[in-house]
Motif scaffolding. Structure first.
Motif, PDB file in Angstrom:
ATOM      1  N   VAL A  19       0.835  -1.204   0.000  1.00  0.00           N
ATOM      2  CA  VAL A  19       0.000   0.000   0.000  1.00  0.00           C
ATOM      3  C   VAL A  19       0.864   1.246   0.000  1.00  0.00           C
ATOM      4  CG1 VAL A  19      -1.649   1.327   1.392  1.00  0.00           C
ATOM      5  CG2 VAL A  19      -2.000  -1.118   1.050  1.00  0.00           C
ATOM      6  N   ILE A  20       1.932   1.242   0.752  1.00  0.00           N
ATOM      7  CA  ILE A  20       2.827   2.404   0.812  1.00  0.00           C
ATOM      8  C   ILE A  20       3.486   2.619  -0.553  1.00  0.00           C
ATOM      9  CG2 ILE A  20       4.993   3.257   1.805  1.00  0.00           C
ATOM     10  CD1 ILE A  20       4.095   1.955   4.443  1.00  0.00           C
ATOM     11  N   VAL A  21       3.950   1.546  -1.209  1.00  0.00           N
ATOM     12  CA  VAL A  21       4.563   1.659  -2.534  1.00  0.00           C
ATOM     13  C   VAL A  21       3.543   2.186  -3.540  1.00  0.00           C
ATOM     14  CG1 VAL A  21       5.523   0.315  -4.444  1.00  0.00           C
ATOM     15  CG2 VAL A  21       6.356  -0.056  -2.120  1.00  0.00           C
ATOM     16  N   PHE A  22       2.322   1.675  -3.506  1.00  0.00           N
ATOM     17  CA  PHE A  22       1.274   2.119  -4.419  1.00  0.00           C
ATOM     18  C   PHE A  22       0.971   3.605  -4.227  1.00  0.00           C
ATOM     19  CE2 PHE A  22      -3.271   2.840  -5.256  1.00  0.00           C
ATOM     20  CZ  PHE A  22      -3.279   2.586  -6.615  1.00  0.00           C
ATOM     21  N   VAL A  23       0.830   4.034  -2.995  1.00  0.00           N
ATOM     22  CA  VAL A  23       0.542   5.443  -2.703  1.00  0.00           C
ATOM     23  C   VAL A  23       1.715   6.321  -3.131  1.00  0.00           C
ATOM     24  CG1 VAL A  23       0.163   7.094  -0.813  1.00  0.00           C
ATOM     25  CG2 VAL A  23      -1.106   4.942  -0.863  1.00  0.00           C
ATOM     26  N   PHE A  24       2.926   5.886  -2.858  1.00  0.00           N
ATOM     27  CA  PHE A  24       4.102   6.663  -3.230  1.00  0.00           C
ATOM     28  C   PHE A  24       4.177   6.834  -4.757  1.00  0.00           C
ATOM     29  CE2 PHE A  24       8.611   6.904  -4.423  1.00  0.00           C
ATOM     30  CZ  PHE A  24       8.956   8.067  -3.754  1.00  0.00           C
ATOM     31  N   ARG A  25       3.950   5.761  -5.513  1.00  0.00           N
ATOM     32  CA  ARG A  25       3.950   5.854  -6.980  1.00  0.00           C
ATOM     33  C   ARG A  25       2.838   6.758  -7.485  1.00  0.00           C
ATOM     34  NH1 ARG A  25       5.405   0.297 -10.083  1.00  0.00           N
ATOM     35  NH2 ARG A  25       7.600   0.326  -9.555  1.00  0.00           N
ATOM     36  N   TRP A  26       1.670   6.671  -6.881  1.00  0.00           N
ATOM     37  CA  TRP A  26       0.548   7.503  -7.298  1.00  0.00           C
ATOM     38  C   TRP A  26       0.857   8.976  -7.078  1.00  0.00           C
ATOM     39  CZ3 TRP A  26      -3.339  10.080  -4.220  1.00  0.00           C
ATOM     40  CH2 TRP A  26      -4.388  10.603  -4.981  1.00  0.00           C
ATOM     41  N   ILE A  27       1.468   9.319  -5.980  1.00  0.00           N
ATOM     42  CA  ILE A  27       1.803  10.712  -5.659  1.00  0.00           C
ATOM     43  C   ILE A  27       2.898  11.223  -6.597  1.00  0.00           C
ATOM     44  CG2 ILE A  27       2.839  12.207  -3.913  1.00  0.00           C
ATOM     45  CD1 ILE A  27       1.337  10.560  -1.814  1.00  0.00           C
ATOM     46  N   THR A  28       3.923  10.417  -6.827  1.00  0.00           N
ATOM     47  CA  THR A  28       5.040  10.902  -7.657  1.00  0.00           C
ATOM     48  C   THR A  28       4.665  11.002  -9.128  1.00  0.00           C
ATOM     49  OG1 THR A  28       5.925   8.662  -7.857  1.00  0.00           O
ATOM     50  CG2 THR A  28       6.838  10.062  -6.104  1.00  0.00           C
ATOM     51  N   THR A  29       3.822  10.116  -9.638  1.00  0.00           N
ATOM     52  CA  THR A  29       3.434  10.219 -11.046  1.00  0.00           C
ATOM     53  C   THR A  29       2.485  11.369 -11.289  1.00  0.00           C
ATOM     54  OG1 THR A  29       1.673   8.590 -10.752  1.00  0.00           O
ATOM     55  CG2 THR A  29       3.800   7.788 -11.579  1.00  0.00           C
ATOM     56  N   SER A  30       1.674  11.720 -10.339  1.00  0.00           N
ATOM     57  CA  SER A  30       0.762  12.843 -10.535  1.00  0.00           C
ATOM     58  C   SER A  30       1.484  14.174 -10.416  1.00  0.00           C
ATOM     59  CB  SER A  30      -0.397  12.773  -9.530  1.00  0.00           C
ATOM     60  OG  SER A  30       0.099  12.933  -8.217  1.00  0.00           O
ATOM     61  N   SER A  31       2.674  14.202  -9.824  1.00  0.00           N
ATOM     62  CA  SER A  31       3.405  15.458  -9.704  1.00  0.00           C
ATOM     63  C   SER A  31       4.161  15.794 -10.993  1.00  0.00           C
ATOM     64  CB  SER A  31       4.380  15.412  -8.530  1.00  0.00           C
ATOM     65  OG  SER A  31       5.399  14.461  -8.798  1.00  0.00           O
ATOM     66  N   ASP A  32       4.336  14.814 -11.903  1.00  0.00           N
ATOM     67  CA  ASP A  32       4.956  15.114 -13.199  1.00  0.00           C
ATOM     68  C   ASP A  32       4.063  16.073 -13.975  1.00  0.00           C
ATOM     69  OD1 ASP A  32       7.079  13.513 -12.724  1.00  0.00           O
ATOM     70  OD2 ASP A  32       6.385  11.828 -13.964  1.00  0.00           O
ATOM     71  N   SER A  33       4.682  16.843 -14.859  1.00  0.00           N
ATOM     72  CA  SER A  33       3.873  17.760 -15.662  1.00  0.00           C
ATOM     73  C   SER A  33       3.011  16.954 -16.632  1.00  0.00           C
ATOM     74  CB  SER A  33       4.766  18.735 -16.407  1.00  0.00           C
ATOM     75  OG  SER A  33       5.540  18.036 -17.342  1.00  0.00           O
ATOM     76  N   PRO A  34       1.736  17.292 -16.753  1.00  0.00           N
ATOM     77  CA  PRO A  34       0.857  16.528 -17.616  1.00  0.00           C
ATOM     78  C   PRO A  34       1.249  16.597 -19.092  1.00  0.00           C
ATOM     79  CG  PRO A  34      -0.365  18.269 -16.455  1.00  0.00           C
ATOM     80  CD  PRO A  34       1.064  18.332 -16.034  1.00  0.00           C
ATOM     81  N   SER A  35       1.839  17.712 -19.534  1.00  0.00           N
ATOM     82  CA  SER A  35       2.212  17.824 -20.945  1.00  0.00           C
ATOM     83  C   SER A  35       3.339  16.852 -21.283  1.00  0.00           C
ATOM     84  CB  SER A  35       2.612  19.254 -21.284  1.00  0.00           C
ATOM     85  OG  SER A  35       3.760  19.619 -20.553  1.00  0.00           O
ATOM     86  N   GLN A  36       4.324  16.711 -20.407  1.00  0.00           N
ATOM     87  CA  GLN A  36       5.412  15.775 -20.654  1.00  0.00           C
ATOM     88  C   GLN A  36       4.891  14.342 -20.657  1.00  0.00           C
ATOM     89  OE1 GLN A  36       8.538  15.970 -21.504  1.00  0.00           O
ATOM     90  NE2 GLN A  36       8.579  18.202 -21.568  1.00  0.00           N
ATOM     91  N   ARG A  37       4.015  14.028 -19.714  1.00  0.00           N
ATOM     92  CA  ARG A  37       3.491  12.677 -19.639  1.00  0.00           C
ATOM     93  C   ARG A  37       2.652  12.369 -20.881  1.00  0.00           C
ATOM     94  NH1 ARG A  37      -0.670  11.415 -16.038  1.00  0.00           N
ATOM     95  NH2 ARG A  37      -0.228  13.413 -15.114  1.00  0.00           N
TER      96      ARG A  37
END
Length: 193
Positions: free
Chosen positions: A13-31
């Motif tokens: 759960v901690i790994v899943f939450v950490f990945r979710w937080i870090t991927t959403s902080s990337d700029s949406p245009s780059q993603r």
């Protein structure tokens, strides 16, 4: 045993939450650009595009930009053009990120291509062989001869002693070949009409 399962579930759960937080902080245009194009685009400046456009004016700017987004290097893109003779055209997904704009395309062209240099190149291309080799007087003086065009070009040239004589002989043979070709063309035009 129950504590080990709780620790594994908590860790997941901690790994899943950490990945979710870090991927959403990337700029949406780059993603979205990376997802759309299928690769992570490199930084491309207008100077890079202009450099390749100056070297290879027949390559479309969209093809240049797409290749630069992939490679990120003017040298690699230039080498591709030299090896292949072209750059592959971008996929339709590229145009969703970089729409075509007629004004931007003209701005991307070098100023030299828009200037009078293009018109002088066209004038040079329209120059005939008669003009280039100064054969106007020979064409005007020549009347339809009884010799066929084959008779003008069949003789072998003798090897001359000096370089000047060889050059003059070569110029004369070129002139004869051009005049023979002109006679053949005129004969074909007379047959056609």
């Amino acid at each position: 045993m129950g504590e080990v399962i709780n620790v594994v579930v908590a860790f997941a759960v901690i790994v899943f939450v950490f990945r979710w937080i870090t991927t959403s902080s990337d700029s949406p245009s780059q993603r979205s650009a990376a997802d759309t194009l299928g690769f992570r685009p490199k930084n491309v400046t207008q100077d890079m595009i202009d450099t390749i456009s100056n070297m290879f004016p027949d390559i479309p700017p969209d093809n240049i930009r797409y290749d630069l987004l992939r490679t990120g290097s003017v040298e690699l893109s230039s080498n591709k053009i030299l090896e292949r003779g072209f750059l592959e055209s971008p996929p339709p997904a590229y145009f969703t990120l970089y729409p075509r704009d007629a004004n931007a395309e003209q701005a991307a062209r070098p100023a030299q291509a828009r200037s009078g240099a293009t018109s002088t190149a066209i004038k040079v291309q329209k120059q005939t062989l008669i003009d280039r080799y100064n054969l106007k007087d020979r064409v005007a003086a020549a009347e339809p001869s009884t010799l066929g065009p084959e008779d003008l070009t069949t003789g072998k040239a003798a090897w001359e002693d000096s370089a000047e004589k060889r050059e003059a002989s070569l110029k004369e043979r070129k002139a004869q070949m051009i005049l023979a070709a002109r006679q053949r063309m005129l004969a074909q035009q007379q047959k056609a009409s």
